[in-house]
Design an enzyme around this catalytic site. Sequence first.
Site, mmCIF file in Angstrom:
data_model
loop_
_atom_site.group_PDB
_atom_site.id
_atom_site.type_symbol
_atom_site.label_atom_id
_atom_site.label_comp_id
_atom_site.label_asym_id
_atom_site.label_seq_id
_atom_site.Cartn_x
_atom_site.Cartn_y
_atom_site.Cartn_z
ATOM 1 N N GLU A 56 -4.661 2.413 -4.288
ATOM 2 C CA GLU A 56 -3.196 2.458 -4.272
ATOM 3 C C GLU A 56 -2.601 1.179 -3.690
ATOM 4 O O GLU A 56 -1.464 1.155 -3.238
ATOM 5 C CB GLU A 56 -2.715 3.668 -3.464
ATOM 6 C CG GLU A 56 -3.013 3.636 -1.988
ATOM 7 C CD GLU A 56 -4.392 4.163 -1.616
ATOM 8 O OE1 GLU A 56 -4.573 4.533 -0.459
ATOM 9 O OE2 GLU A 56 -5.287 4.202 -2.492
ATOM 10 N N ASP A 96 0.855 -1.193 0.000
ATOM 11 C CA ASP A 96 0.000 0.000 0.000
ATOM 12 C C ASP A 96 0.886 1.237 0.000
ATOM 13 O O ASP A 96 1.849 1.321 0.780
ATOM 14 C CB ASP A 96 -0.911 0.011 1.223
ATOM 15 C CG ASP A 96 -1.980 1.089 1.120
ATOM 16 O OD1 ASP A 96 -2.983 0.847 0.436
ATOM 17 O OD2 ASP A 96 -1.802 2.172 1.721
#
Length: 300
Positions: free
Chosen positions: A217, A174
Amino acid sequence: MTQQTGTILIVDDDDMAREILRRRLSAQGYSVADVPNGREAIALVKKTAFDVLLLDIVMPEFDGLQTLVALREIRAANELPVIMLTAKEGTDDIVEALRLGANDYVTKSIPFSVILARIQTQVTLRRLVARVEALAVEDPLTGLYNRRGFYQLAEKEEQRVKRYGGALHAIMVDMDRFKKINDTYGHRVGDEVLVVTSRCCQQQLRSVDLIGRWGGEEYAILLPRIDVAGAMKIAERLRNVVANAVIDGDDGPIKVTLSAGVASLDETCADLGALFSRADKAMYDAKRSGRNRVCLFEAS
């Protein structure tokens, strides 16, 4: 005349007819292979990809219809278009061939230009279908697998490991404070950050590894045939490469970091869902520990 591209397999027990067709199609730019019977065709299709197969209906011993049935157990109609070749004027065999999964048919007496046009149509349709299928499993921004495409391949890898044994590890990645990047620099720069970081990650992986955009993301990575130390080493390499990447922003370079979690498929981890859940938990441990780091999930 525009040269065509594609691979064609001709299956016909008539040596002269097969040779004439092979030469004429080769002259059009196609890569052509030919075999005299259905059994050889089936063996070849199992190990070679073709754009179109031309299949004679009437052949001794193992005829075209029997061959077609066997071929459809190996390749679906959208994977391998089959055009039946027939010297007969009747329709019964043609109707049966279409029912069994043939894509089209031609009579051997029609002009070559018609045969060529029908081949070109099937090649075009096959490539359009392949492109649509690719788009269905591809993330349009990064070019990585999307979540659906990634999971489909991951399930196959899981089945292989459960059947034959071997190690399997997952990494969840992440980007740190990605919302702040979007809020500060705008979504255009945010998209560029995702493109650059996904490319950095992909370049550090082996050919057997899988990577996909899990959402937003976040990326998911599957590592087969490696021990836990090796998986941690790859995750740390991803973290380091991204931390040292330079992304151009309107007001200068942008530095980004990532947090990653690693988990192993073992006797305490039932399936892929549990594996990625563990990797996700380890990734959030990395976030809570200060970001820009890698954590390993430990069942204890």
